[in-house]
Design a protein around this motif. Structure first.
Motif, PDB file in Angstrom:
ATOM      1  N   LYS A   1      -1.634  -7.923   9.504  1.00  0.00           N
ATOM      2  CA  LYS A   1      -2.283  -8.260   8.237  1.00  0.00           C
ATOM      3  C   LYS A   1      -3.311  -7.194   7.894  1.00  0.00           C
ATOM      4  N   GLY A   2      -3.293  -6.746   6.645  1.00  0.00           N
ATOM      5  CA  GLY A   2      -4.250  -5.765   6.191  1.00  0.00           C
ATOM      6  C   GLY A   2      -5.580  -6.398   5.833  1.00  0.00           C
ATOM      7  N   LYS A   3      -6.506  -5.571   5.348  1.00  0.00           N
ATOM      8  CA  LYS A   3      -7.841  -6.065   4.990  1.00  0.00           C
ATOM      9  C   LYS A   3      -7.782  -7.089   3.868  1.00  0.00           C
ATOM     10  N   SER A   4      -6.788  -6.950   3.008  1.00  0.00           N
ATOM     11  CA  SER A   4      -6.633  -7.910   1.904  1.00  0.00           C
ATOM     12  C   SER A   4      -5.639  -9.006   2.250  1.00  0.00           C
ATOM     13  N   GLN A   5      -5.369  -9.160   3.538  1.00  0.00           N
ATOM     14  CA  GLN A   5      -4.463 -10.182   4.057  1.00  0.00           C
ATOM     15  C   GLN A   5      -2.994  -9.946   3.677  1.00  0.00           C
ATOM     16  N   GLU A   6      -2.694  -8.752   3.159  1.00  0.00           N
ATOM     17  CA  GLU A   6      -1.295  -8.436   2.880  1.00  0.00           C
ATOM     18  C   GLU A   6      -0.591  -8.049   4.180  1.00  0.00           C
TER      19      GLU A   6
ATOM     20  N   SER B   1       0.813  -1.218   0.000  1.00  0.00           N
ATOM     21  CA  SER B   1       0.000   0.000   0.000  1.00  0.00           C
ATOM     22  C   SER B   1       0.845   1.267   0.000  1.00  0.00           C
TER      23      SER B   1
END
Length: 457
Positions: free
Chosen positions: A317-322, A280
């Protein structure tokens, strides 16, 4: 009689030139170089525009290339010629590939160039032996946050690193010009050395030669293309090198903040930088109001040595699992943040304990997007919980009306009559100044006494 008239006219010409030079001393060498004793024409480039000082000659009399990427005419007199070094100084010239990576790391493309407020930003102290002797003059725009971050490390050096000096506020106000310069060199060197993983640092300086030419895929700025890179393998050598070339960072027109940012990136290396960032956050600056602001990764790189794009501890972990990269270790200078448009819970969860509790009681602060510095002269403040019951902090916001740092007394005793009153919590922003709200993100139960100063900021 004719000879006498000629002599009289010559005398008048010389008087006129002398008068102009006395008011325009910074153009002295341009007058000499262009022979203005007999010709008062202002030199022009091939486009017919006036040539600025940095396009004509540097402070040591070295001719400069003309007609290359000059600044807009509206800013010619505002940004004097930069301090440059000889191309024979022993550094490695920047290449097109390096300049391209540098531009992409900063802007995400190779077309954008720094705005006017960045170009004129440099590291300049207030007058020595004054209430603000230890502080930098900071301007507006994106470069301000870098200046304030460096300010934190200057305070670190002056308060806690200098040998044989008392750690008190009065010692900061008694700083001499030489001590200012030594502190600035130590601060810049320490930051670059940490960014280089304590292995090596890279310092960028500007030379009189251009090593990279513009092309359709790369827009030149007549500054980046003249860089030489100097690698230093010891921290002490880095500090000495910067001190010897300090004019490049502290003189008007030297693009000192940009030069430091370049040095920071090259010290970190493009490879490390790519690993520090996450999906991001792919570049370091973001457009804002016609200029550019620093993303958090730049500030974290100055504070911790790593360009972590987030302020929480560790990785998440982000919302997109990144995987999102946060702060891995405590640093000497910390970070506090408060924004009026963000809920209290979000504010408290954003900045992790590693930034809130640095090794030394110094914090770079972000209050509603404005950078400032908060610090204590008590080195052990964060090491003894008893010391955190009632203590003094000093606040420097860098705003022109502020003539001296504000002394704040913080009391962290539990005050139920304060905490439980209606209007606290989300409504507290209406009762307390942003500075107080910022301090409460670190000491939640604190009340703050401004000691006679009218609350501001």
């Amino acid at each position: 009689m004719q000879v006498s008239d000629q002599e009289q006219r010559t005398e008048l010409d010389l008087e006129e030139i002398t008068r102009k030079i006395s008011f325009l001393d910074k153009w002295r060498e341009i007058f000499s170089y262009c022979g203005l004793g007999t010709n008062n024409a202002i030199p022009q480039n091939h486009d017919g525009n006036h040539v600025s000082a940095d396009e004509t000659e540097n402070a040591t009399g070295i001719p400069q290339p003309r007609g290359q990427g000059h600044l807009p005419s509206s800013s010619l007199c505002s940004i004097p010629k930069p301090s440059i070094i000889s191309s024979e100084s022993g550094g490695s010239p920047i290449s097109l590939a390096m300049a391209t990576k540098l531009r992409q790391s900063l802007f995400g493309n190779t077309i954008h160039v720094f705005s006017y407020d960045w170009k004129k930003a440099y590291f300049r102290f207030h007058d020595p032996f004054s209430d603000l002797a230890f502080t930098l003059e900071v301007g507006k725009g994106g470069a301000r946050s870098i200046q304030m971050a460096v300010q934190g490390f200057i305070i670190k050096d002056l308060l806690f690193t200098r040998k044989g000096k008392d750690c008190n506020f009065h010692s900061l106000c008694a700083v001499s010009k030489q001590e200012q310069q030594q502190a600035l060199a130590a601060a810049l060197a320490g930051i670059l050395w940490a960014a280089g993983a304590a292995e090596k640092a890279t310092v960028c300086l500007v030379t009189e030669h251009t090593y990279v030419t513009s092309n359709p895929d790369y827009s030149g700025d007549d500054f980046t293309e003249r860089l030489q890179l100097f690698e230093l393998l010891e921290k002490e050598a880095t500090e000495k090198f910067i001190y010897d070339h300090l004019q490049c960072f502290k003189e008007e027109g030297g693009h000192g903040v940009i030069l430091f940012l370049y040095s920071l990136i090259f010290s970190r290396t493009f490879e490390r930088l790519q690993k520090d960032l996450d999906a991001s956050s792919t570049h370091l600056l973001q457009p804002h109001a016609g200029g550019f602001l620093c993303r958090q990764a730049v500030l974290n790189m100055i504070l911790t040595g790593r360009a972590s794009p987030n302020v929480f501890n560790g990785c998440q972990k982000g919302k997109s699992q990144e995987i999102l990269h946060g702060v891995l270790t405590r640093s000497d200078v910390g970070y506090l943040w408060w924004g009026k448009d963000t809920s209290e819970d979000d504010r408290l969860s954003q900045v992790g304990s590693r930034l809130k509790t640095p090794k030394l009681p110094i914090w770079l602060c972000n209050i509603n997007g404005n950078s400032s510095v908060l610090f204590s002269t008590n080195r052990q403040l964060l090491s003894d919980w008893k010391g955190e019951r009632r203590f003094d902090l000093y606040f420097y916001g860098g705003q022109p009306p502020q003539k001296k740092p504000v002394q704040l007394t913080v009391d962290t005793h539990s005050h139920h009559w304060e905490r439980n009153q209606p209007g606290d919590g989300h409504g507290a922003g209406r009762r307390f100044s942003p500075v107080e709200m910022l301090i409460r993100t670190k000491w939640r139960e604190a009340t703050i006494n401004w000691n006679g100063t009218i609350p501001f900021f």
